[in-house]
Design a protein around this motif. Structure first.
Motif, PDB file in Angstrom:
ATOM      1  N   CYS A 142       0.571  -1.148   0.497  1.00 45.49           N
ATOM      2  CA  CYS A 142       0.546  -0.210   0.142  1.00 45.49           C
ATOM      3  C   CYS A 142       0.755   1.324  -0.041  1.00 45.49           C
ATOM      4  O   CYS A 142       0.686   1.994   0.495  1.00 45.49           O
ATOM      5  CB  CYS A 142      -1.142  -0.306   1.396  1.00 45.49           C
ATOM      6  SG  CYS A 142      -2.143   0.818   1.019  1.00 45.49           S
ATOM      7  N   SER A 149     -10.332   2.009  -0.568  1.00 44.42           N
ATOM      8  CA  SER A 149     -10.131   2.206  -1.560  1.00 44.42           C
ATOM      9  C   SER A 149      -8.974   2.400  -2.549  1.00 44.42           C
ATOM     10  O   SER A 149      -8.798   2.017  -3.719  1.00 44.42           O
ATOM     11  CB  SER A 149     -11.101   3.460  -1.974  1.00 44.42           C
ATOM     12  OG  SER A 149     -12.298   3.944  -1.704  1.00 44.42           O
ATOM     13  N   HIS A 150      -8.036   2.816  -2.452  1.00 41.44           N
ATOM     14  CA  HIS A 150      -6.681   2.968  -2.154  1.00 41.44           C
ATOM     15  C   HIS A 150      -6.012   1.371  -1.953  1.00 41.44           C
ATOM     16  O   HIS A 150      -4.983   0.925  -3.303  1.00 41.44           O
ATOM     17  CB  HIS A 150      -5.451   3.913  -1.526  1.00 41.44           C
ATOM     18  CG  HIS A 150      -4.511   3.910  -2.296  1.00 41.44           C
ATOM     19  ND1 HIS A 150      -4.240   4.422  -3.161  1.00 41.44           N
ATOM     20  CD2 HIS A 150      -3.503   3.569  -1.187  1.00 41.44           C
ATOM     21  CE1 HIS A 150      -3.152   4.108  -3.024  1.00 41.44           C
ATOM     22  NE2 HIS A 150      -2.205   3.680  -2.144  1.00 41.44           N
ATOM     23  N   CYS A 151      -6.156  -0.068  -1.821  1.00 39.87           N
ATOM     24  CA  CYS A 151      -5.566  -1.046  -1.263  1.00 39.87           C
ATOM     25  C   CYS A 151      -6.395  -1.900  -0.451  1.00 39.87           C
ATOM     26  O   CYS A 151      -6.471  -1.685   0.578  1.00 39.87           O
ATOM     27  CB  CYS A 151      -3.971  -0.825  -0.476  1.00 39.87           C
ATOM     28  SG  CYS A 151      -3.855   0.381   0.525  1.00 39.87           S
ATOM     29  N   LEU A 188      -8.361   4.635   2.694  1.00 36.89           N
ATOM     30  CA  LEU A 188      -7.411   3.298   2.418  1.00 36.89           C
ATOM     31  C   LEU A 188      -7.830   1.730   1.683  1.00 36.89           C
ATOM     32  O   LEU A 188      -7.314   1.344   1.175  1.00 36.89           O
ATOM     33  CB  LEU A 188      -6.912   3.297   3.462  1.00 36.89           C
ATOM     34  CG  LEU A 188      -5.981   4.158   4.430  1.00 36.89           C
ATOM     35  CD1 LEU A 188      -4.978   3.826   5.525  1.00 36.89           C
ATOM     36  CD2 LEU A 188      -4.232   4.593   3.061  1.00 36.89           C
ATOM     37  N   ILE A 232      -1.726   9.709   2.653  1.00 42.00           N
ATOM     38  CA  ILE A 232      -3.132   9.465   2.811  1.00 42.00           C
ATOM     39  C   ILE A 232      -3.628   9.291   4.272  1.00 42.00           C
ATOM     40  O   ILE A 232      -4.117  10.373   3.972  1.00 42.00           O
ATOM     41  CB  ILE A 232      -3.983   8.178   2.175  1.00 42.00           C
ATOM     42  CG1 ILE A 232      -3.276   7.543   0.636  1.00 42.00           C
ATOM     43  CG2 ILE A 232      -4.915   8.241   2.463  1.00 42.00           C
ATOM     44  CD1 ILE A 232      -3.965   6.553   0.586  1.00 42.00           C
TER      45      ILE A 232
END
Length: 330
Positions: free
Chosen positions: A37, A115-117, A113, A43
């Motif tokens: 990540c 959504s990101h990983c 997070l 973030i």
């Protein structure tokens, strides 16, 4: 059981607990999410700054939340778990935790997070990072946060009620509470310095103003003039959970040594604050901070926080990565 046998068994328990903690913390690392990540700290920092910039009280709120998490079952985000029908008495519902704030910050970070990983970053790591970044946003000290914590699955109000240090503690009780976690007397006085920001709710200390021994008296260890000031802000009603005052009246929004100034003037809000004057080591530290104008407080705080956020961490297969911070995975 004799006192000597109890002390020996307690010492063995501490050694076992501390050995376990040390073994687990070896699995934490600053680049834990480097490949799984990338950008996680950016973030967390961005979202924390957004919230704290608009509502500065989130900074002490997040800091207090990580304290209350790590002192109960270790830093496993168990304090974030919502009550359910099957577990309606989680740590959130315990009396010491009813005034915690900052849950929405953690959930906003978790959502970003995910959504990101998806399924990678634990709520325990988010709480450890956001509490640090909240303090940095108000120009407080910085400390490294090694990552790799997993989230716990157990959250009991009874644990929080029995394990969290109480604002009514005398020094001996405080010292025993911190020592049970492997924290020193210096860590104790340094970490209580976090009271330099944030607010104290009147219902926690109003008995010191109106009915300390049950005879309508005040706590003699509290400055009489400060008592009169506090009475203008706090009613005798022990059920008033809405009224509060700054714990550091001198510079309430600045992370500095003035908490120690307040304590030295017998203006610490809680009995646990006043207790620091009853021990030679902690009183000496208070005097040192006042004389040095807090020149080493930020460094000391960073060192003690670095120790505290590693307490009882779960790593590897010991826990899970929750999908949402308020509930264990199905």
């Amino acid at each position: 059981m004799t006192t000597k046998i109890f002390q020996k068994l307690f010492s063995l328990f501490l050694l076992f607990a501390m050995t376990t903690v040390m073994a687990n913390t070896e699995e934490l690392s600053l680049d834990y999410y480097k490949y799984s990540c990338p950008g996680v700290e950016d973030i967390v920092k961005r979202i924390t700054e957004q919230y704290v910039s608009h509502v500065p009280r989130f900074a002490p709120g997040l800091l207090r939340m990580v304290f209350h998490d790590c002192f109960v079952r270790g830093c496993d985000a168990s304090v974030l778990i919502d009550p359910t029908e099957s577990n309606n008495q989680t740590e959130k519902t315990a009396l010491p935790n009813v005034t915690l704030r900052g849950y929405e910050v953690v959930e906003a970070i978790k959502s970003a997070l995910e959504s990101h990983c998806p399924g990678v970053v634990s709520c325990a790591d988010i709480l450890a990072l956001s509490s640090r970044d909240g303090i940095r946003t108000i120009n407080g000290p910085f400390w490294e946060v090694p990552l790799g914590r997993k989230d716990g699955k157990i959250s009991l109000a009874s644990d929080a009620d029995s394990l969290l240090p109480s604002p009514f503690f005398n020094f001996s009780s405080l010292q025993q509470n911190f020592a049970a976690l492997g924290l020193t007397t210096k860590d104790l006085v340094v970490l209580l310095g976090s009271h330099t920001i944030g607010q104290g709710h009147c219902f926690i200390f109003q008995h010191r103003l109106y009915n300390f021994t049950g005879r309508g008296d005040r706590d003699p260890s509290l400055s009489p003039s400060y008592v009169e000031f506090l009475k203008t802000r706090c009613t005798p009603n022990p059920n008033d959970t809405q009224s509060f005052v700054a714990m550091d009246r001198i510079t309430p929004r600045v992370f500095d040594e003035n908490y120690y100034v307040m304590v030295s003037q017998n203006r610490g809000l809680f009995q646990s604050d006043a207790a620091l004057l009853t021990n030679p080591e902690t009183k000496s530290y208070i005097d040192q901070q006042i004389k040095s104008k807090g020149s080493i407080f930020a460094q000391d705080f960073s060192v003690s926080m670095s120790k505290m956020i590693k307490l009882g961490v779960l790593t590897g297969n010991q826990g899970e990565v929750r999908k949402t911070c308020g509930a264990v995975n199905a």
